[in-house]
Write a protein that holds these residues in place. Structure first.
Motif, short mmCIF file in Angstrom:
data_model
loop_
_atom_site.label_atom_id
_atom_site.label_comp_id
_atom_site.label_asym_id
_atom_site.label_seq_id
_atom_site.Cartn_x
_atom_site.Cartn_y
_atom_site.Cartn_z
N UNK A 229 11.01 58.24 28.86
CA UNK A 229 10.57 58.72 27.57
C UNK A 229 8.93 59.09 27.66
N UNK A 230 8.21 58.01 28.37
CA UNK A 230 6.67 58.29 28.40
C UNK A 230 6.04 58.71 29.55
N UNK B 221 0.49 53.72 30.11
CA UNK B 221 1.30 53.28 28.77
C UNK B 221 2.56 52.45 29.22
N UNK B 222 3.29 53.11 30.36
CA UNK B 222 4.53 52.63 30.76
C UNK B 222 4.47 51.19 31.23
N UNK B 223 3.17 51.02 32.11
CA UNK B 223 2.93 49.86 32.53
C UNK B 223 2.72 48.65 31.50
N UNK B 224 1.81 49.04 30.51
CA UNK B 224 1.33 48.12 29.34
C UNK B 224 2.74 47.75 28.69
N UNK B 225 3.46 48.89 27.90
CA UNK B 225 4.78 48.31 27.36
C UNK B 225 5.69 47.67 28.05
N UNK C 11 7.59 57.47 20.49
CA UNK C 11 7.20 58.29 19.09
C UNK C 11 5.67 58.52 19.40
N UNK C 12 4.77 57.49 20.01
CA UNK C 12 3.50 57.81 20.31
C UNK C 12 3.28 58.68 21.44
N UNK C 13 4.27 58.95 22.22
CA UNK C 13 4.05 59.64 23.27
C UNK C 13 4.12 61.18 22.85
#
Length: 459
Positions: free
Chosen positions: A79-80, A85-89, A137-139
Protein backbone atom coordinates in the motif's frame (compact mmCIF):
# COMPACT_ATOMS: atom_id res chain seq x y z
CA UNK A 1 -19.86 15.37 9.53
CA UNK A 2 -20.41 11.69 8.72
CA UNK A 3 -19.19 8.39 10.15
CA UNK A 4 -17.76 5.92 7.63
CA UNK A 5 -17.29 2.40 8.99
CA UNK A 6 -15.43 -0.37 7.15
CA UNK A 7 -15.95 -4.01 8.12
CA UNK A 8 -13.24 -6.67 8.19
CA UNK A 9 -13.63 -7.71 4.55
CA UNK A 10 -13.56 -4.04 3.52
CA UNK A 11 -10.06 -3.69 5.01
CA UNK A 12 -9.16 -7.36 4.55
CA UNK A 13 -6.12 -6.89 2.30
CA UNK A 14 -4.23 -4.23 0.36
CA UNK A 15 -6.76 -4.14 -2.49
CA UNK A 16 -9.66 -3.71 -0.05
CA UNK A 17 -7.88 -0.90 1.82
CA UNK A 18 -7.13 0.81 -1.49
CA UNK A 19 -10.86 0.71 -2.30
CA UNK A 20 -11.64 2.11 1.16
CA UNK A 21 -9.25 5.00 0.52
CA UNK A 22 -11.04 5.82 -2.74
CA UNK A 23 -14.39 5.79 -0.93
CA UNK A 24 -13.13 8.11 1.80
CA UNK A 25 -11.57 10.48 -0.73
CA UNK A 26 -14.98 10.90 -2.35
CA UNK A 27 -16.50 11.74 1.04
CA UNK A 28 -13.93 14.25 2.26
CA UNK A 29 -16.29 17.24 1.77
CA UNK A 30 -18.61 15.59 4.32
CA UNK A 31 -15.83 15.57 6.99
CA UNK A 32 -15.70 11.83 7.66
CA UNK A 33 -14.73 10.03 10.84
CA UNK A 34 -13.47 6.59 9.79
CA UNK A 35 -14.04 3.51 11.95
CA UNK A 36 -12.41 0.22 10.94
CA UNK A 37 -12.68 -3.40 11.97
CA UNK A 38 -9.71 -5.74 12.21
CA UNK A 39 -8.51 -7.26 8.92
CA UNK A 40 -10.75 -10.18 8.01
CA UNK A 41 -9.83 -13.27 10.01
CA UNK A 42 -7.58 -11.36 12.42
CA UNK A 43 -9.93 -11.41 15.43
CA UNK A 44 -10.55 -15.15 15.12
CA UNK A 45 -6.80 -15.69 14.84
CA UNK A 46 -6.11 -13.56 17.91
CA UNK A 47 -8.70 -15.43 19.98
CA UNK A 48 -7.19 -18.72 18.84
CA UNK A 49 -3.73 -17.46 19.85
CA UNK A 50 -4.96 -16.64 23.35
CA UNK A 51 -6.59 -20.05 23.71
CA UNK A 52 -3.57 -21.93 22.34
CA UNK A 53 -1.18 -20.11 24.63
CA UNK A 54 -3.28 -20.64 27.74
CA UNK A 55 -3.34 -24.38 27.02
CA UNK A 56 0.45 -24.49 26.83
CA UNK A 57 0.70 -24.64 23.02
CA UNK A 58 3.12 -21.73 22.88
CA UNK A 59 4.93 -22.76 19.69
CA UNK A 60 1.68 -22.83 17.72
CA UNK A 61 0.53 -19.53 19.24
CA UNK A 62 3.80 -17.77 18.36
CA UNK A 63 3.68 -19.21 14.84
CA UNK A 64 0.19 -17.72 14.45
CA UNK A 65 1.49 -14.36 15.67
CA UNK A 66 4.13 -14.46 12.94
CA UNK A 67 1.53 -15.28 10.28
CA UNK A 68 -0.47 -12.22 11.32
CA UNK A 69 2.67 -10.10 11.41
CA UNK A 70 3.53 -11.09 7.84
CA UNK A 71 -0.03 -10.39 6.65
CA UNK A 72 -0.01 -6.85 8.02
CA UNK A 73 3.54 -6.02 6.94
CA UNK A 74 2.90 -7.34 3.43
CA UNK A 75 -0.24 -5.22 3.15
CA UNK A 76 1.76 -2.20 4.33
CA UNK A 77 4.45 -2.79 1.71
CA UNK A 78 1.81 -3.19 -1.01
CA UNK A 79 0.00 0.00 0.00
CA UNK A 80 2.83 2.43 0.76
CA UNK A 81 5.49 3.16 -1.90
CA UNK A 82 7.74 5.23 0.38
CA UNK A 83 10.28 2.78 1.85
CA UNK A 84 11.11 5.12 4.74
CA UNK A 85 7.45 5.20 5.79
CA UNK A 86 7.22 1.42 5.39
CA UNK A 87 10.17 0.99 7.74
CA UNK A 88 8.79 3.43 10.31
CA UNK A 89 5.23 2.15 10.36
CA UNK A 90 6.44 -1.42 10.03
CA UNK A 91 8.55 -0.97 13.15
CA UNK A 92 5.49 0.26 15.07
CA UNK A 93 3.38 -2.66 13.90
CA UNK A 94 6.17 -5.14 14.68
CA UNK A 95 6.47 -3.73 18.18
CA UNK A 96 2.77 -4.52 18.70
CA UNK A 97 3.33 -8.07 17.46
CA UNK A 98 6.31 -8.43 19.80
CA UNK A 99 4.02 -7.39 22.67
CA UNK A 100 1.47 -9.91 21.46
CA UNK A 101 4.05 -12.69 21.51
CA UNK A 102 5.01 -11.73 25.06
CA UNK A 103 1.35 -11.82 26.10
CA UNK A 104 1.08 -15.30 24.63
CA UNK A 105 4.16 -16.39 26.57
CA UNK A 106 2.69 -15.01 29.80
CA UNK A 107 -0.56 -16.89 29.22
CA UNK A 108 1.41 -20.06 28.59
CA UNK A 109 3.11 -19.67 31.95
CA UNK A 110 -0.15 -18.89 33.77
CA UNK A 111 -1.95 -21.81 32.17
CA UNK A 112 -5.38 -20.21 32.11
CA UNK A 113 -7.24 -17.51 30.20
CA UNK A 114 -9.40 -14.79 31.72
CA UNK A 115 -11.90 -12.66 29.82
CA UNK A 116 -9.75 -9.63 30.62
CA UNK A 117 -6.65 -11.26 29.10
CA UNK A 118 -8.56 -12.31 26.01
CA UNK A 119 -9.81 -8.76 25.49
CA UNK A 120 -6.25 -7.44 25.71
CA UNK A 121 -5.25 -9.78 22.87
CA UNK A 122 -8.42 -9.56 20.74
CA UNK A 123 -8.24 -5.74 20.75
CA UNK A 124 -4.95 -5.79 18.85
CA UNK A 125 -6.73 -6.49 15.57
CA UNK A 126 -8.45 -3.10 15.41
CA UNK A 127 -5.40 -1.25 16.74
CA UNK A 128 -3.23 -2.77 14.01
CA UNK A 129 -5.70 -2.29 11.16
CA UNK A 130 -6.42 1.34 12.01
CA UNK A 131 -2.69 2.20 12.01
CA UNK A 132 -2.26 0.37 8.71
CA UNK A 133 -5.22 2.25 7.20
CA UNK A 134 -3.79 5.59 8.34
CA UNK A 135 -0.50 4.84 6.56
CA UNK A 136 -2.35 3.83 3.39
CA UNK A 137 -4.54 6.93 3.45
CA UNK A 138 -1.57 9.26 3.94
CA UNK A 139 0.23 7.62 1.03
CA UNK A 140 -2.77 8.68 -1.07
CA UNK A 141 -2.69 12.28 0.23
CA UNK A 142 -5.66 11.75 2.53
CA UNK A 143 -4.91 13.64 5.79
CA UNK A 144 -5.63 10.80 8.22
CA UNK A 145 -4.79 10.72 11.91
CA UNK A 146 -4.85 7.64 14.14
CA UNK A 147 -6.95 7.85 17.31
CA UNK A 148 -6.77 5.00 19.82
CA UNK A 149 -10.42 4.00 20.31
CA UNK A 150 -9.68 3.13 23.94
CA UNK A 151 -9.33 6.85 24.63
CA UNK A 152 -12.92 7.43 23.52
CA UNK A 153 -14.98 4.24 23.92
CA UNK A 154 -15.38 4.15 27.70
CA UNK A 155 -17.09 1.00 28.98
CA UNK A 156 -17.78 -0.95 32.13
CA UNK A 157 -15.60 -3.92 33.07
CA UNK A 158 -17.74 -6.72 31.66
CA UNK A 159 -14.89 -8.10 29.58
CA UNK A 160 -15.89 -9.70 26.29
CA UNK A 161 -19.23 -7.91 26.21
CA UNK A 162 -18.48 -4.54 27.70
CA UNK A 163 -21.30 -2.01 27.96
CA UNK A 164 -20.52 1.48 26.60
CA UNK A 165 -20.89 4.46 28.94
CA UNK A 166 -22.72 6.85 26.65
CA UNK A 167 -22.14 10.14 28.51
CA UNK A 168 -18.43 9.50 28.92
CA UNK A 169 -18.13 8.52 25.24
CA UNK A 170 -19.87 11.72 24.13
CA UNK A 171 -17.47 13.83 26.18
CA UNK A 172 -14.36 11.98 24.96
CA UNK A 173 -15.56 12.00 21.33
CA UNK A 174 -15.90 15.77 21.39
CA UNK A 175 -12.45 16.09 22.97
CA UNK A 176 -10.58 13.71 20.65
CA UNK A 177 -12.41 13.76 17.32
CA UNK A 178 -13.78 17.29 16.89
CA UNK A 179 -10.42 19.15 16.92
CA UNK A 180 -9.11 16.84 14.19
CA UNK A 181 -12.24 17.28 12.09
CA UNK A 182 -12.18 21.07 12.50
CA UNK A 183 -8.63 21.14 11.15
CA UNK A 184 -9.78 19.37 8.00
CA UNK A 185 -8.14 16.06 8.89
CA UNK A 186 -9.72 12.62 9.08
CA UNK A 187 -9.70 10.68 12.37
CA UNK A 188 -9.25 6.93 11.90
CA UNK A 189 -10.07 4.68 14.82
CA UNK A 190 -10.93 1.08 15.57
CA UNK A 191 -14.37 -0.27 16.33
CA UNK A 192 -15.14 -3.12 18.73
CA UNK A 193 -12.60 -2.03 21.35
CA UNK A 194 -12.78 0.24 24.36
CA UNK A 195 -11.45 0.65 27.87
CA UNK A 196 -12.72 1.09 31.39
CA UNK A 197 -12.43 4.48 33.07
CA UNK A 198 -9.25 3.08 34.64
CA UNK A 199 -7.80 2.39 31.18
CA UNK A 200 -8.13 -1.40 31.09
CA UNK A 201 -8.79 -2.70 27.55
CA UNK A 202 -12.26 -4.14 26.81
CA UNK A 203 -14.20 -5.32 23.78
CA UNK A 204 -17.87 -4.90 22.90
CA UNK A 205 -18.41 -8.44 21.62
CA UNK A 206 -18.89 -9.78 18.12
CA UNK A 207 -20.10 -7.19 15.63
CA UNK A 208 -19.17 -4.39 18.02
CA UNK A 209 -17.49 -2.29 15.32
CA UNK A 210 -20.88 -1.29 13.90
CA UNK A 211 -21.99 -0.38 17.41
CA UNK A 212 -18.88 1.75 17.89
CA UNK A 213 -19.60 3.64 14.68
CA UNK A 214 -23.18 4.32 15.73
CA UNK A 215 -22.17 5.47 19.21
CA UNK A 216 -19.54 7.83 17.81
CA UNK A 217 -22.05 9.16 15.27
CA UNK A 218 -24.62 9.79 17.98
CA UNK A 219 -22.02 11.47 20.21
CA UNK A 220 -21.03 13.87 17.43
CA UNK A 221 -24.58 14.30 16.06
CA UNK A 222 -23.44 13.08 12.65
CA UNK A 223 -25.44 13.79 9.51
CA UNK A 224 -25.22 10.12 8.49
CA UNK A 225 -23.58 6.81 9.37
CA UNK A 226 -22.29 4.63 6.55
CA UNK A 227 -21.63 0.92 7.07
CA UNK A 228 -19.40 -0.52 4.32
CA UNK A 229 -19.46 -4.30 4.10
CA UNK A 230 -19.25 -7.10 1.50
CA UNK A 231 -22.94 -7.26 0.54
CA UNK A 232 -25.07 -4.82 -1.45
CA UNK A 233 -27.14 -3.78 1.56
CA UNK A 234 -29.95 -5.31 3.58
CA UNK A 235 -31.78 -8.03 1.64
CA UNK A 236 -35.18 -9.64 1.88
CA UNK A 237 -33.49 -12.83 3.17
CA UNK A 238 -30.06 -14.38 3.63
CA UNK A 239 -28.84 -14.91 0.02
CA UNK A 240 -26.99 -18.06 1.09
CA UNK A 241 -30.39 -19.57 1.92
CA UNK A 242 -32.56 -17.73 -0.60
CA UNK A 243 -30.52 -17.09 -3.77
CA UNK A 244 -33.10 -14.72 -5.25
CA UNK A 245 -33.23 -12.45 -2.19
CA UNK A 246 -33.85 -8.85 -3.19
CA UNK A 247 -32.22 -5.60 -2.13
CA UNK A 248 -34.20 -3.43 0.29
CA UNK A 249 -33.39 0.11 -0.80
CA UNK A 250 -35.19 1.81 2.10
CA UNK A 251 -36.17 0.28 5.41
CA UNK A 252 -37.46 1.60 8.70
CA UNK A 253 -35.31 1.78 11.83
CA UNK A 254 -37.53 -0.58 13.78
CA UNK A 255 -37.60 -3.17 11.00
CA UNK A 256 -33.82 -3.10 10.59
CA UNK A 257 -33.35 -3.50 14.33
CA UNK A 258 -35.67 -6.52 14.43
CA UNK A 259 -33.92 -8.13 11.46
CA UNK A 260 -30.51 -7.64 13.06
CA UNK A 261 -31.71 -9.15 16.32
CA UNK A 262 -33.23 -12.18 14.62
CA UNK A 263 -30.40 -13.30 12.40
CA UNK A 264 -29.63 -10.76 9.66
CA UNK A 265 -25.81 -10.62 9.56
CA UNK A 266 -25.39 -7.24 7.86
CA UNK A 267 -25.71 -5.23 11.08
CA UNK A 268 -24.94 -5.79 14.72
CA UNK A 269 -28.25 -5.81 16.67
CA UNK A 270 -27.22 -2.78 18.74
CA UNK A 271 -26.12 -0.66 15.77
CA UNK A 272 -29.41 1.04 15.12
CA UNK A 273 -30.24 2.10 18.68
CA UNK A 274 -27.95 5.16 19.06
CA UNK A 275 -28.84 6.29 15.53
CA UNK A 276 -32.58 6.00 16.23
CA UNK A 277 -32.28 8.15 19.34
CA UNK A 278 -30.65 10.90 17.31
CA UNK A 279 -32.62 10.33 14.11
CA UNK A 280 -29.41 9.74 12.15
CA UNK A 281 -29.89 7.90 8.84
CA UNK A 282 -27.79 4.77 8.39
CA UNK A 283 -26.61 3.62 4.97
CA UNK A 284 -25.35 0.10 4.19
CA UNK A 285 -23.08 -0.18 1.14
CA UNK A 286 -20.92 -2.79 -0.59
CA UNK A 287 -17.27 -1.68 -0.63
CA UNK A 288 -16.66 -3.92 -3.66
CA UNK A 289 -19.45 -2.14 -5.56
CA UNK A 290 -19.46 1.42 -4.20
CA UNK A 291 -21.61 2.58 -7.11
CA UNK A 292 -24.52 0.42 -5.88
CA UNK A 293 -27.68 1.90 -4.38
CA UNK A 294 -27.20 0.23 -1.00
CA UNK A 295 -29.82 0.39 1.75
CA UNK A 296 -31.00 3.49 3.58
CA UNK A 297 -32.27 2.90 7.12
CA UNK A 298 -34.47 5.81 8.12
CA UNK A 299 -37.63 6.75 9.98
CA UNK A 300 -39.64 7.59 6.85
CA UNK A 301 -39.18 4.41 4.82
CA UNK A 302 -42.30 2.81 3.25
CA UNK A 303 -44.58 0.88 5.59
CA UNK A 304 -44.92 -2.61 4.10
CA UNK A 305 -46.77 -5.70 5.36
CA UNK A 306 -43.50 -7.67 5.04
CA UNK A 307 -40.04 -6.23 4.39
CA UNK A 308 -37.84 -9.28 4.98
CA UNK A 309 -37.46 -12.76 6.43
CA UNK A 310 -34.72 -13.52 8.97
CA UNK A 311 -33.70 -16.68 10.78
CA UNK A 312 -31.53 -18.21 13.46
CA UNK A 313 -30.81 -21.81 12.55
CA UNK A 314 -30.06 -22.89 16.11
CA UNK A 315 -31.73 -22.00 19.39
CA UNK A 316 -32.59 -23.61 22.72
CA UNK A 317 -36.10 -23.58 24.21
CA UNK A 318 -36.53 -23.58 27.99
CA UNK A 319 -39.99 -24.32 29.42
CA UNK A 320 -41.04 -23.66 33.00
CA UNK A 321 -44.35 -24.97 34.36
CA UNK A 322 -45.48 -23.93 37.82
CA UNK A 323 -48.85 -23.79 39.50
CA UNK A 324 -47.41 -20.96 41.58
CA UNK A 325 -47.71 -18.69 38.52
CA UNK A 326 -51.52 -18.67 38.72
CA UNK A 327 -52.63 -15.20 39.85
CA UNK A 328 -49.23 -14.67 41.49
CA UNK A 329 -48.06 -11.06 41.13
CA UNK A 330 -44.30 -10.73 40.67
CA UNK A 331 -43.70 -14.32 39.56
CA UNK A 332 -42.45 -13.39 36.09
CA UNK A 333 -40.16 -10.79 37.60
CA UNK A 334 -38.61 -13.53 39.73
CA UNK A 335 -38.07 -15.63 36.61
CA UNK A 336 -36.48 -12.79 34.66
CA UNK A 337 -34.25 -11.90 37.61
CA UNK A 338 -32.79 -15.39 37.32
CA UNK A 339 -31.97 -14.86 33.65
CA UNK A 340 -30.41 -11.49 34.43
CA UNK A 341 -28.34 -12.96 37.25
CA UNK A 342 -26.92 -15.54 34.86
CA UNK A 343 -26.34 -12.93 32.12
CA UNK A 344 -28.58 -14.81 29.68
CA UNK A 345 -30.77 -12.90 27.26
CA UNK A 346 -34.11 -14.13 25.93
CA UNK A 347 -35.10 -13.99 22.26
CA UNK A 348 -38.74 -15.14 22.23
CA UNK A 349 -41.22 -15.59 25.07
CA UNK A 350 -44.66 -17.21 25.28
CA UNK A 351 -46.74 -17.52 28.45
CA UNK A 352 -49.93 -19.14 29.71
CA UNK A 353 -51.58 -19.15 33.12
CA UNK A 354 -49.16 -21.69 34.56
CA UNK A 355 -46.23 -21.91 32.13
CA UNK A 356 -43.62 -19.86 30.37
CA UNK A 357 -41.49 -20.79 27.35
CA UNK A 358 -38.41 -18.84 26.21
CA UNK A 359 -35.73 -19.24 23.56
CA UNK A 360 -32.05 -18.62 24.22
CA UNK A 361 -29.55 -17.60 21.58
CA UNK A 362 -26.64 -18.19 23.96
CA UNK A 363 -26.96 -21.24 26.21
CA UNK A 364 -23.48 -20.90 27.72
CA UNK A 365 -24.82 -20.55 31.28
CA UNK A 366 -27.72 -22.95 30.80
CA UNK A 367 -26.86 -25.54 33.45
CA UNK A 368 -26.48 -22.99 36.24
CA UNK A 369 -29.63 -21.24 35.02
CA UNK A 370 -31.65 -24.47 35.19
CA UNK A 371 -30.64 -25.06 38.82
CA UNK A 372 -32.28 -21.80 39.87
CA UNK A 373 -35.32 -22.22 37.62
CA UNK A 374 -36.08 -25.68 39.03
CA UNK A 375 -36.62 -24.06 42.42
CA UNK A 376 -39.71 -22.43 40.86
CA UNK A 377 -41.28 -25.43 39.10
CA UNK A 378 -40.85 -28.16 36.49
CA UNK A 379 -38.31 -27.28 33.82
CA UNK A 380 -37.68 -28.91 30.44
CA UNK A 381 -35.24 -28.08 27.66
CA UNK A 382 -35.74 -28.53 23.91
CA UNK A 383 -32.64 -28.41 21.78
CA UNK A 384 -32.45 -28.66 18.01
CA UNK A 385 -34.81 -25.77 17.38
CA UNK A 386 -34.53 -22.74 15.10
CA UNK A 387 -36.25 -19.39 14.66
CA UNK A 388 -37.80 -17.81 11.57
CA UNK A 389 -38.99 -14.19 11.74
CA UNK A 390 -41.31 -12.39 9.34
CA UNK A 391 -40.68 -8.64 9.71
CA UNK A 392 -42.79 -5.76 8.42
CA UNK A 393 -44.08 -2.52 9.90
CA UNK A 394 -47.51 -3.22 8.42
CA UNK A 395 -47.62 -6.90 9.37
CA UNK A 396 -50.71 -6.47 11.57
CA UNK A 397 -52.31 -3.55 9.72
CA UNK A 398 -55.38 -5.52 8.67
CA UNK A 399 -53.62 -7.27 5.81
CA UNK A 400 -53.60 -11.02 5.34
CA UNK A 401 -49.81 -11.21 5.83
CA UNK A 402 -49.94 -13.36 8.96
CA UNK A 403 -52.39 -15.81 7.38
CA UNK A 404 -50.16 -16.06 4.31
CA UNK A 405 -47.15 -16.71 6.55
CA UNK A 406 -48.78 -19.64 8.32
CA UNK A 407 -50.12 -21.01 5.05
CA UNK A 408 -46.64 -20.90 3.51
CA UNK A 409 -45.22 -23.06 6.30
CA UNK A 410 -47.22 -26.06 5.08
CA UNK A 411 -46.79 -29.04 7.39
CA UNK A 412 -43.79 -27.62 9.30
CA UNK A 413 -44.35 -28.04 13.04
CA UNK A 414 -44.51 -24.72 14.92
CA UNK A 415 -43.38 -25.11 18.54
CA UNK A 416 -43.86 -21.45 19.51
CA UNK A 417 -45.32 -18.39 17.81
CA UNK A 418 -45.02 -14.83 19.02
CA UNK A 419 -45.96 -11.39 17.70
CA UNK A 420 -43.81 -8.54 18.98
CA UNK A 421 -45.37 -5.83 21.13
CA UNK A 422 -45.03 -3.37 18.26
CA UNK A 423 -46.70 -5.81 15.85
CA UNK A 424 -43.89 -5.78 13.28
CA UNK A 425 -42.40 -9.22 13.90
CA UNK A 426 -44.02 -12.64 13.69
CA UNK A 427 -41.53 -15.07 15.24
CA UNK A 428 -41.87 -18.82 14.76
CA UNK A 429 -39.90 -21.55 16.53
CA UNK A 430 -39.50 -24.64 14.34
CA UNK A 431 -37.40 -27.78 14.24
CA UNK A 432 -33.90 -26.72 13.21
CA UNK A 433 -34.00 -28.78 10.00
CA UNK A 434 -37.16 -26.91 8.93
CA UNK A 435 -35.65 -23.42 9.14
CA UNK A 436 -34.13 -23.34 5.65
CA UNK A 437 -37.16 -24.71 3.77
CA UNK A 438 -39.45 -22.46 5.82
CA UNK A 439 -37.42 -19.38 4.89
CA UNK A 440 -37.54 -20.33 1.23
CA UNK A 441 -41.31 -20.91 1.27
CA UNK A 442 -42.00 -17.70 3.15
CA UNK A 443 -39.80 -15.67 0.82
CA UNK A 444 -41.52 -17.15 -2.20
CA UNK A 445 -44.93 -16.34 -0.68
CA UNK A 446 -44.12 -12.66 -0.13
CA UNK A 447 -41.50 -11.80 -2.75
CA UNK A 448 -41.55 -14.55 -5.35
CA UNK A 449 -43.54 -12.83 -8.08
CA UNK A 450 -42.97 -9.15 -7.40
CA UNK A 451 -41.25 -7.36 -10.31
CA UNK A 452 -38.18 -5.62 -8.93
CA UNK A 453 -38.94 -6.96 -5.47
CA UNK A 454 -41.67 -5.97 -3.01
CA UNK A 455 -38.98 -4.49 -0.79
CA UNK A 456 -37.45 -2.22 -3.39
CA UNK A 457 -37.64 1.56 -3.42
CA UNK A 458 -41.21 2.68 -2.85
CA UNK A 459 -42.72 6.11 -2.82
Amino acid sequence: MIVVKFGGTSVGDAAAIDRAAAIVRGRMPGRPLVVVSAMSGATNALIAISEQASKGHLVGAVRSVEVLREKHLQALADLVPDETVVREVGAELSASFDDLARLAEALSVLGYLTARSQDAIAAQGELLSSQLVVAAFRARDIPAEFVDARQVMITNDRYGRAEPQVDAIAERARERFLPILREGRIPVTGGFIGATSEGVTTTLGRGGSDYSASLFGAALQADAIEIWTDVDGMLTADPRVVPDAKLIERIRFDEASELASFGAKVLHPSTITPAVRRGIPVYVYNSRRPEGAGTLITSDAPRRPVSAIAAKPSTTVVKLRSARMLLAPGFLRTVFDIFERHRTSIDVIATSEVSISVTLDDAENLEALLVDLRALGDVSVDRGRGIVSVVGAGLTDGSNAMARAFAALGDARVHMASVSATGINLTLVLDADQVTPAMQRLHDAFFGGAPGGAAGSAS
